[in-house]
Motif scaffolding. Sequence first.
Motif, short mmCIF file in Angstrom:
data_model
loop_
_atom_site.label_atom_id
_atom_site.label_comp_id
_atom_site.label_asym_id
_atom_site.label_seq_id
_atom_site.Cartn_x
_atom_site.Cartn_y
_atom_site.Cartn_z
N ARG A 118 11.04 36.04 -13.67
CA ARG A 118 10.96 34.84 -12.84
C ARG A 118 9.54 34.64 -12.36
O ARG A 118 8.94 35.52 -11.76
N GLN A 119 8.95 33.48 -12.65
CA GLN A 119 7.61 33.15 -12.20
C GLN A 119 7.61 31.74 -11.64
O GLN A 119 7.86 30.77 -12.36
N GLU A 120 7.38 31.65 -10.34
CA GLU A 120 7.42 30.37 -9.62
C GLU A 120 8.77 29.71 -9.85
O GLU A 120 9.80 30.27 -9.54
N ASP A 121 8.77 28.50 -10.44
CA ASP A 121 10.03 27.78 -10.62
C ASP A 121 10.60 27.92 -12.03
O ASP A 121 11.55 27.21 -12.39
#
Length: 307
Positions: free
Chosen positions: A47-50
């Motif tokens: 998971r990276q940002e959105d």
Amino acid sequence: MVKVSRYLANKTKELKLDNKIFLSTKNKIIEIKEDELRVNNILYKERQEDSTIEYMLSENITEEILINKAIELIHYFYIKALEKLVSAERLLVLTGAGSSKDDELFGGKLMWELWDSVTSFSFHDFTFTMMLNILNIEESVKTQKDLEAVLSKAKLYLEFNQDANDMKGLVELIENNILLLCSFSLTDKSIHLDFIKKLTSRKTKQSRLKIFTTNYDRAFEEAGAKGGYVIIDGFSFTQPRKFSGKYFDYDIVVRENSRTSSTENFASNVFHLYKLHGSVNWEKRDSEIVQIDSPTKAIMSLQKQTT
């Protein structure tokens, strides 16, 4: 960040990468399999940002990205594993040539490199190949280029054939070459020192860190001296330093203002060092082993032959 769709990636999927296992332990497997980075056979997601990154080969996720992420996961795994080990009641480390091998920073040699460095040696026309034949060195030893095994067998042979002067001369040439190649000084001591610092950052009531090494060089001694560590290495604290196993039972305690106390206050910055195959600064004098800066004939390769 681009969200990779499993549907689009698999729609016309043709496997392009070879399967490769990066880490395999009892509880964890990190691998590239069927063009995917998998942890315990599950596609690795991050998971990276959105967005959610799914690590499978695509236009956006290249082979290099998959490999770099796998290496990153391995590093994280070992960092966490080492953190747990540091807190163990007893901590022992076994190191080999890899801890001294770096052409730019360390200068250590692997066993096969030491072998290759002496294959052209001869003494009065007595060659290295001739010695291998006389000693009946097994093919497996030649394949592995195990120079220690050859030297150990040669020394045993010389004990029963004291008139084999050519072999004796060749063995001395080889040992002098090993001494020369392994008598390097660390260009950068920070790597070994950081290693020592992390593994000695333990409670003083826990047993001392014990480092066992098959290397002849003085990498750990130099790094320890740089960091102000006391190294218990089996040698006396008097000059000349003489070896005796009893010195491994010694320790360093702090006595404030020279007052005795019923409670032992163990000093920090102390570790044990066991050099299993000898060292470039060990020398035998009569029946004793002493530690000196420039030995005439260093004690190395203490491997025993039983056949």
